[in-house]
Design a protein around this motif. Structure first.
Motif, PDB file in Angstrom:
ATOM      1  N   GLY A 126       0.731  -0.874   0.088  1.00 39.03           N
ATOM      2  CA  GLY A 126       0.371  -0.295   0.065  1.00 39.03           C
ATOM      3  C   GLY A 126       0.978   1.422  -0.092  1.00 39.03           C
ATOM      4  O   GLY A 126       1.849   1.264  -0.949  1.00 39.03           O
ATOM      5  N   GLY A 127       0.254   2.017   0.537  1.00 37.36           N
ATOM      6  CA  GLY A 127       1.561   3.208   0.272  1.00 37.36           C
ATOM      7  C   GLY A 127       0.150   4.014   0.713  1.00 37.36           C
ATOM      8  O   GLY A 127      -0.064   5.725   1.645  1.00 37.36           O
ATOM      9  N   PRO A 128      -0.315   5.009  -0.502  1.00 38.23           N
ATOM     10  CA  PRO A 128       0.138   3.899  -1.697  1.00 38.23           C
ATOM     11  C   PRO A 128       1.448   5.001  -2.282  1.00 38.23           C
ATOM     12  O   PRO A 128       2.200   5.618  -1.833  1.00 38.23           O
ATOM     13  CB  PRO A 128      -0.700   5.305  -2.762  1.00 38.23           C
ATOM     14  N   MET A 129       2.275   3.628  -3.365  1.00 39.40           N
ATOM     15  CA  MET A 129       3.432   3.598  -4.229  1.00 39.40           C
ATOM     16  C   MET A 129       4.217   3.210  -2.768  1.00 39.40           C
ATOM     17  O   MET A 129       5.946   4.975  -2.985  1.00 39.40           O
ATOM     18  CB  MET A 129       3.655   5.045  -4.685  1.00 39.40           C
ATOM     19  N   ARG A 130       4.345   2.678  -1.804  1.00 38.78           N
ATOM     20  CA  ARG A 130       5.160   2.491  -0.583  1.00 38.78           C
ATOM     21  C   ARG A 130       6.304   0.862  -1.337  1.00 38.78           C
ATOM     22  O   ARG A 130       5.402  -0.029  -1.717  1.00 38.78           O
ATOM     23  CB  ARG A 130       4.981   1.930   0.493  1.00 38.78           C
ATOM     24  N   ALA A 131       7.454   0.959  -0.712  1.00 35.72           N
ATOM     25  CA  ALA A 131       8.173  -0.127  -1.037  1.00 35.72           C
ATOM     26  C   ALA A 131       7.886  -1.084  -0.176  1.00 35.72           C
ATOM     27  O   ALA A 131       7.306  -0.581   0.925  1.00 35.72           O
ATOM     28  CB  ALA A 131       9.411  -0.056  -0.559  1.00 35.72           C
ATOM     29  N   SER A 132       7.670  -2.702  -0.688  1.00 34.05           N
ATOM     30  CA  SER A 132       7.123  -3.198  -0.184  1.00 34.05           C
ATOM     31  C   SER A 132       7.943  -4.410   1.436  1.00 34.05           C
ATOM     32  O   SER A 132       7.732  -5.088   1.414  1.00 34.05           O
ATOM     33  CB  SER A 132       7.171  -4.479  -1.597  1.00 34.05           C
ATOM     34  N   ARG A 163       6.873 -11.013  -3.623  1.00 33.63           N
ATOM     35  CA  ARG A 163       6.141  -8.977  -2.908  1.00 33.63           C
ATOM     36  C   ARG A 163       7.243  -8.361  -3.880  1.00 33.63           C
ATOM     37  O   ARG A 163       8.028  -8.501  -4.241  1.00 33.63           O
ATOM     38  CB  ARG A 163       7.135  -8.762  -1.382  1.00 33.63           C
ATOM     39  N   LEU A 164       6.303  -7.293  -4.727  1.00 33.38           N
ATOM     40  CA  LEU A 164       5.990  -6.712  -5.869  1.00 33.38           C
ATOM     41  C   LEU A 164       6.516  -5.087  -5.152  1.00 33.38           C
ATOM     42  O   LEU A 164       5.961  -4.720  -5.116  1.00 33.38           O
ATOM     43  CB  LEU A 164       4.830  -6.744  -6.846  1.00 33.38           C
ATOM     44  N   ASP A 165       7.316  -4.759  -5.603  1.00 31.99           N
ATOM     45  CA  ASP A 165       8.052  -3.012  -5.711  1.00 31.99           C
ATOM     46  C   ASP A 165       7.190  -2.543  -6.554  1.00 31.99           C
ATOM     47  O   ASP A 165       7.427  -2.964  -8.244  1.00 31.99           O
ATOM     48  CB  ASP A 165       9.708  -2.962  -5.664  1.00 31.99           C
ATOM     49  N   LEU A 166       6.252  -1.288  -6.691  1.00 33.45           N
ATOM     50  CA  LEU A 166       5.560  -1.576  -7.456  1.00 33.45           C
ATOM     51  C   LEU A 166       6.922  -0.043  -8.165  1.00 33.45           C
ATOM     52  O   LEU A 166       7.556   0.288  -7.474  1.00 33.45           O
ATOM     53  CB  LEU A 166       4.559  -0.773  -7.410  1.00 33.45           C
ATOM     54  N   ARG A 167       6.032  -0.203  -9.739  1.00 39.18           N
ATOM     55  CA  ARG A 167       6.941   1.054 -10.282  1.00 39.18           C
ATOM     56  C   ARG A 167       7.122   2.473 -10.108  1.00 39.18           C
ATOM     57  O   ARG A 167       6.811   3.004  -8.530  1.00 39.18           O
ATOM     58  CB  ARG A 167       6.532   1.458 -12.107  1.00 39.18           C
ATOM     59  N   GLY A 168       9.125   2.948  -9.511  1.00 38.15           N
ATOM     60  CA  GLY A 168       9.264   3.912  -9.000  1.00 38.15           C
ATOM     61  C   GLY A 168       9.774   3.659  -7.727  1.00 38.15           C
ATOM     62  O   GLY A 168      10.207   4.377  -6.588  1.00 38.15           O
ATOM     63  N   THR A 169       9.095   2.626  -6.935  1.00 40.30           N
ATOM     64  CA  THR A 169       9.379   1.916  -5.702  1.00 40.30           C
ATOM     65  C   THR A 169       9.980   0.697  -5.492  1.00 40.30           C
ATOM     66  O   THR A 169      10.805  -0.096  -6.312  1.00 40.30           O
ATOM     67  CB  THR A 169       8.174   1.938  -5.051  1.00 40.30           C
ATOM     68  N   GLY A 170      10.662   0.662  -3.901  1.00 41.01           N
ATOM     69  CA  GLY A 170      11.579   0.343  -4.142  1.00 41.01           C
ATOM     70  C   GLY A 170      13.073  -0.267  -5.020  1.00 41.01           C
ATOM     71  O   GLY A 170      13.486   1.003  -5.482  1.00 41.01           O
ATOM     72  N   SER A 171      13.741  -1.449  -5.333  1.00 43.18           N
ATOM     73  CA  SER A 171      14.679  -2.182  -6.223  1.00 43.18           C
ATOM     74  C   SER A 171      13.691  -1.890  -7.684  1.00 43.18           C
ATOM     75  O   SER A 171      14.819  -2.118  -9.054  1.00 43.18           O
ATOM     76  CB  SER A 171      15.046  -3.201  -5.861  1.00 43.18           C
ATOM     77  N   SER A 172      12.296  -1.554  -7.961  1.00 47.73           N
ATOM     78  CA  SER A 172      12.319  -1.149  -9.166  1.00 47.73           C
ATOM     79  C   SER A 172      12.066   0.145  -9.784  1.00 47.73           C
ATOM     80  O   SER A 172      12.908   0.939  -9.505  1.00 47.73           O
ATOM     81  CB  SER A 172      10.282  -1.389  -8.702  1.00 47.73           C
ATOM     82  N   GLY A 173      12.936  -0.228 -11.456  1.00 47.85           N
ATOM     83  CA  GLY A 173      12.614   1.202 -12.015  1.00 47.85           C
ATOM     84  C   GLY A 173      11.572   2.368 -12.452  1.00 47.85           C
ATOM     85  O   GLY A 173      10.413   1.537 -11.863  1.00 47.85           O
ATOM     86  N   VAL A 174      12.206   3.340 -12.920  1.00 47.41           N
ATOM     87  CA  VAL A 174      11.594   4.245 -12.520  1.00 47.41           C
ATOM     88  C   VAL A 174      10.541   4.446 -14.317  1.00 47.41           C
ATOM     89  O   VAL A 174      11.687   4.602 -15.377  1.00 47.41           O
ATOM     90  CB  VAL A 174      12.215   6.070 -12.802  1.00 47.41           C
ATOM     91  N   PRO A 175       9.694   4.289 -14.418  1.00 48.34           N
ATOM     92  CA  PRO A 175       9.283   4.821 -15.764  1.00 48.34           C
ATOM     93  C   PRO A 175       9.741   5.914 -16.422  1.00 48.34           C
ATOM     94  O   PRO A 175       8.923   6.981 -15.652  1.00 48.34           O
ATOM     95  CB  PRO A 175       7.430   4.348 -15.559  1.00 48.34           C
ATOM     96  N   SER A 176       9.551   6.014 -18.185  1.00 50.60           N
ATOM     97  CA  SER A 176       9.962   6.781 -18.479  1.00 50.60           C
ATOM     98  C   SER A 176       7.987   7.976 -18.656  1.00 50.60           C
ATOM     99  O   SER A 176       8.672   9.503 -18.638  1.00 50.60           O
ATOM    100  CB  SER A 176      10.481   6.350 -20.145  1.00 50.60           C
ATOM    101  N   GLU A 215      10.368   6.174   7.237  1.00 54.20           N
ATOM    102  CA  GLU A 215      10.932   6.712   6.391  1.00 54.20           C
ATOM    103  C   GLU A 215      12.004   6.425   4.744  1.00 54.20           C
ATOM    104  O   GLU A 215      12.235   5.581   4.596  1.00 54.20           O
ATOM    105  CB  GLU A 215      11.882   7.794   7.237  1.00 54.20           C
ATOM    106  N   GLY A 216      11.108   7.548   3.799  1.00 54.84           N
ATOM    107  CA  GLY A 216      12.273   7.529   2.660  1.00 54.84           C
ATOM    108  C   GLY A 216      11.986   6.110   1.680  1.00 54.84           C
ATOM    109  O   GLY A 216      11.884   5.174   0.461  1.00 54.84           O
ATOM    110  N   GLN A 217      10.852   5.200   2.646  1.00 57.88           N
ATOM    111  CA  GLN A 217       9.949   4.352   1.895  1.00 57.88           C
ATOM    112  C   GLN A 217       8.903   4.137   1.074  1.00 57.88           C
ATOM    113  O   GLN A 217       8.583   3.488  -0.803  1.00 57.88           O
ATOM    114  CB  GLN A 217       9.525   2.836   2.680  1.00 57.88           C
ATOM    115  N   ARG A 218       8.669   5.764   1.029  1.00 55.25           N
ATOM    116  CA  ARG A 218       7.159   5.922  -0.046  1.00 55.25           C
ATOM    117  C   ARG A 218       7.717   7.244  -1.250  1.00 55.25           C
ATOM    118  O   ARG A 218       8.201   7.937  -0.784  1.00 55.25           O
ATOM    119  CB  ARG A 218       6.248   6.528   0.298  1.00 55.25           C
ATOM    120  N   ASN A 219       7.237   6.742  -2.809  1.00 55.86           N
ATOM    121  CA  ASN A 219       6.891   7.506  -3.898  1.00 55.86           C
ATOM    122  C   ASN A 219       6.457   8.817  -3.538  1.00 55.86           C
ATOM    123  O   ASN A 219       5.464   8.340  -3.833  1.00 55.86           O
ATOM    124  CB  ASN A 219       7.386   7.259  -4.925  1.00 55.86           C
TER     125      ASN A 219
END
Length: 277
Positions: free
Chosen positions: A28-34, A51-64, A188-192
Motif C-alpha cells: 500500500g502507501g500508496p506507492m510504498r516499497a514492499s 512481494r512486488l515493488d511497484l514501479r518507481g519504488t524499492g528496487s523497481s525502475g522509474v518509468p519514462s 521514512e524514505g520508503q514511499r515515492n
C-alpha cells in the motif's frame, strides 16, 4: 533481486521467499516499497511470498511516463508478474491502498485470481472512502492510552493538510509497543511521494465500471479488518465485502492498520485458514 519487464519496458523487481504455494503481495502507501510488509508476521512459514515493488519504488525502475503511476495503469504490471512467474492462476494479497490495484486487476483478469485477501484495504476503486468520522470512531476506542491525546491532535491536523507520520503513528497502529515503533521507523524514505500523488488522480478509478466488471469475479475474497483501524473501520470493511460476490470478513482484535505487526498470530491464522480452505 529478480526482475521482469513491464509491458512498457519498465524493469520491475520482486522478492520471493518462504515455502508453500505462492502468494503474490501488493503493498500500500500508496506507492510504498514492499519492504514494510516483511514476512507478514511469519506467513512465509506457510506460503511462498512474492512481494512486488511497484514501479518507481524499492528496487523497481522509474518509468519514462510518470502518468503510468496511476493505479489503473499498473494493472498490467501485476499481469506481467503472473506471466513471468508462469502461473495460470494465483492467490493474491493486497494491503491498504494496494487493494485498489488488486480489485482492478481482478476486474480486468477475473479468471487469474484463485483467492484474494484484502488486508485493511482502501477501496476507492469501489467508490468506498474513509471519513473523518471513521477515524474519530477508531480513535475513541483508544481514549485510555497515554499517547492518545497527542496522536489524536496530530490526526486532526491532517484535516488541515499537516501530516506528521511520527506523531500520528500510534493511532494508525492502534498500539505503540516496541514492535510498532520499530516498524514505524522503517517508513521514512520508503514511499515515492510523487508517484503517490499520481496514483489516485483523475481517471484512476471508475467505481461503477469496476463493480460491474467484478460481477464476473467469483473467487473467494477475505476482507480483513483490524479492531482499532480507522481506515477502514470494521464496518467499512464489511461494506467492501458486501460489494463482492463471494466474500467474507474477519477482524484482528487489539491492533490497527498493520495487523501482522500488532498481532502476528491472529493475522497469520486468519489469512492461512482462508487460503487453505
Amino acid at each position: 533481486m529478480p526482475t521482469f519487464s513491464a509491458p512498457d519496458g519498465t524493469e520491475l523487481s520482486y522478492r520471493r521467499f518462504g515455502r508453500g504455494a505462492p502468494l503474490v503481495c501488493l503493498p500500500g502507501g500508496p506507492m510504498r516499497a514492499s519492504e514494510y510488509l516483511g514476512d507478514l508476521g511469519g506467513l512465509d512459514a506457510h506460503r511462498t511470498l512474492v512481494r512486488l515493488d511497484l514501479r518507481g519504488t524499492g528496487s523497481s525502475g522509474v518509468p519514462s511516463d510518470q502518468l503510468s503511476y496511476r493505479c489503473d495503469r499498473q494493472v498490467e504490471d501485476v499481469e506481467g508478474l503472473r506471466a513471468h512467474l508462469g502461473l495460470e492462476t494465483f492467490d493474491l494479497l493486497a494491503h491498504s491502498a494496494g487493494a485498489n490495484l488488486a480489485l482492478q486487476y481482478a476486474a480486468r483478469h477475473p479468471g487469474r485470481v484463485s483467492r484474494l485477501v484484502l488486508a485493511t484495504p482502501s477501496t476507492r476503486a469501489l467508490g468506498i472512502s474513509f471519513t473523518p468520522e471513521d477515524r474519530a470512531e477508531a480513535a475513541a476506542l483508544l481514549a485510555d492510552r497515554p499517547w492518545q491525546p497527542a496522536a489524536l491532535a496530530a490526526l486532526e491536523a491532517t484535516l488541515q493538510g499537516v501530516f506528521d507520520f511520527e506523531a500520528i503513528a500510534p493511532v494508525i497502529y492502534g498500539r505503540w509497543g516496541a514492535a510498532e515503533q520499530a516498524h514505524a521507523a522503517l517508513e521514512e524514505g520508503q514511499r515515492n511521494d510523487g508517484a503517490a500523488q499520481i496514483f489516485g488522480t483523475d481517471g484512476a478509478f471508475d467505481p461503477a465500471a469496476t463493480r460491474a466488471a467484478l460481477a464476473a469475479f467469483t473467487a473467494p475474497v477475505l476482507v480483513l479488518a483490524a479492531q482499532y483501524d480507522g481506515g477502514p473501520t470494521p464496518a467499512r470493511a464489511a461494506e467492501t465485502a458486501a460489494a463482492l460476490a463471494n466474500s467474507e470478513t474477519a477482524v484482528v482484535p487489539g491492533t490497527g492498520h498493520f495487523p501482522w505487526v500488532g498481532d502476528s498470530t491472529g493475522f497469520v491464522t486468519a489469512v492461512r485458514e482462508f487460503l487453505d480452505r
